[in-house]
Design a protein around this motif. Structure first.
Motif, PDB file in Angstrom:
ATOM      1  N   SER A   1      -7.589  -2.855  12.918  1.00 49.14           N
ATOM      2  CA  SER A   1      -7.840  -4.115  13.616  1.00 49.14           C
ATOM      3  C   SER A   1      -7.864  -3.863  15.118  1.00 49.14           C
ATOM      4  O   SER A   1      -7.563  -2.758  15.590  1.00 49.14           O
TER       5      SER A   1
ATOM      6  N   GLU B   1      -5.853  -5.305  17.269  1.00 52.99           N
ATOM      7  CA  GLU B   1      -4.599  -5.810  17.859  1.00 52.99           C
ATOM      8  C   GLU B   1      -4.126  -4.946  19.016  1.00 52.99           C
ATOM      9  O   GLU B   1      -3.712  -5.462  20.073  1.00 52.99           O
TER      10      GLU B   1
ATOM     11  N   THR C   1      -0.429   5.391   9.688  1.00 55.17           N
ATOM     12  CA  THR C   1      -1.190   4.333   9.017  1.00 55.17           C
ATOM     13  C   THR C   1      -2.098   4.917   7.934  1.00 55.17           C
ATOM     14  O   THR C   1      -2.133   4.422   6.800  1.00 55.17           O
TER      15      THR C   1
ATOM     16  N   LYS D   1     -12.256  -0.576   7.025  1.00 58.88           N
ATOM     17  CA  LYS D   1     -11.216  -0.010   6.171  1.00 58.88           C
ATOM     18  C   LYS D   1     -11.706   0.139   4.727  1.00 58.88           C
ATOM     19  O   LYS D   1     -11.479   1.175   4.085  1.00 58.88           O
TER      20      LYS D   1
ATOM     21  N   SER E   1      -2.919  -2.901  10.907  1.00 59.08           N
ATOM     22  CA  SER E   1      -3.677  -3.661   9.910  1.00 59.08           C
ATOM     23  C   SER E   1      -5.120  -3.150   9.891  1.00 59.08           C
ATOM     24  O   SER E   1      -5.596  -2.512  10.831  1.00 59.08           O
TER      25      SER E   1
ATOM     26  N   TRP F   1      -1.989   4.295   3.909  1.00 62.25           N
ATOM     27  CA  TRP F   1      -3.140   3.849   3.126  1.00 62.25           C
ATOM     28  C   TRP F   1      -3.544   4.858   2.055  1.00 62.25           C
ATOM     29  O   TRP F   1      -4.301   4.515   1.146  1.00 62.25           O
TER      30      TRP F   1
END
Length: 304
Positions: free
Chosen positions: A171, A173, A244, A204, A199, A248
């Protein structure tokens, strides 16, 4: 071929992205649909030359070599604002170039993006920025593709895809903090949240589907797919990215943390077939060396 055939990766591409249709597109814009239709009928036996996305599509379809015809690993869907009548030239060219594309939508001038979701496409490649923006608004990974100004393909039998991180895979952010509060605030924010997964961004899902497809092949130089993260981040902001991706369960073969260096020369060194980034500045650097897909998403791309 039944509609419920399982697919690991589905890519939708427009006819203007797949083939060089710029001459006839200029005719359409300058003289209208009647002149355009007459031109396409008159030239329907003339084979179209490859467009920006042609090489990527050809390499994607090559991933089906050795699979049963009814269970391919990849499917490419053609979307076109031509009519079925004027689209005959496009299908003739697909057959001439030996591309295994069998599903298509011709809309006679209407937008094509509403048909992406019914095909469950993981990615949409288009030469039309508005179609790309609308697709992203509806949760579909999409990019406006731009040709390389100078590029020599060095990996004939391997598909190489590079991604920016923030606002593409992840994202926006963190990028918002960088733009609104500065680099130091961004670094502090990322250090404090190093173990908190980012996120997901608009790509993604496509990255996850690509990773799933990679698992079919050896995880070494024999793999026909190689991926790279090419990001302006640098230490200490690298840790959150790594953690991250680990969270995932997604593999990226290479990770370049460039700390703001121009991305183009590094993409050239990687040999990218295509690079996806949200920043027009980075796209401008990339296209000097490789084909690029602009992802008009996030804080770098305010509503117009």
């Amino acid at each position: 071929m039944s509609d419920n055939t399982p697919r690991l990766l589905t890519v939708a591409v427009t006819s203007r992205a797949l083939f060089d249709l710029e001459e006839s597109h200029r005719l359409f814009e300058g003289e209208g649909v009647e002149a355009y239709s007459a031109y396409q009928r008159a030239h329907e036996d003339d084979v179209l030359t490859p467009g920006i996305a042609f090489s990527v599509v050809r390499k994607l379809l090559a991933l089906n070599i050795g699979t049963p015809p009814d269970t391919p690993r990849v499917e490419v869907i053609l979307l076109s604002r031509n009519s079925a009548d004027t689209g005959l030239r496009i299908f003739n060219s697909i057959q001439h170039h030996g591309l295994d594309i069998v599903r298509a939508v011709f809309t006679s001038g209407e937008p094509t993006w509403p048909y992406i979701r019914p095909f469950s496409a993981d990615l949409f490649l288009s030469a039309n920025p508005e179609s790309v923006r609308r697709s992203l608004e509806h949760g579909i990974a999409a990019a406006t593709i731009l040709p390389a100004q100078a590029h020599q393909q060095r990996h004939e039998h391997q598909l190489r895809i590079a991604f920016d991180g923030d606002a593409v895979i992840f994202s926006d952010e963190s990028e918002r903090i960088s733009r609104e509060q500065g680099v130091e605030a961004f670094s502090q924010h990322e250090r404090a949240r190093a173990r908190e997964p980012l996120s997901g961004g608009p790509f993604k899902g496509f990255l996850s589907a690509l990773h799933e497809l990679q698992q079919v092949f050896p995880a070494d130089e024999r793999s026909p797919i190689r991926t790279a993260l090419v990001t302006a981040r640098s230490a200490p902001a690298h840790e959150r990215v790594i953690r991250t991706l680990r969270e995932w369960g997604v593999r990226l073969d290479e990770a370049l943390f460039l700390g703001g260096r121009h991305k183009g020369p590094f993409l050239d060194a990687f040999g990218a077939d295509i690079f996806f980034d949200d920043s027009q500045h980075n796209i401008d650097s990339a296209v000097l060396h490789v084909a690029a897909g602009h992802v008009p998403h996030g804080v770098a791309n305010p509503e117009r």
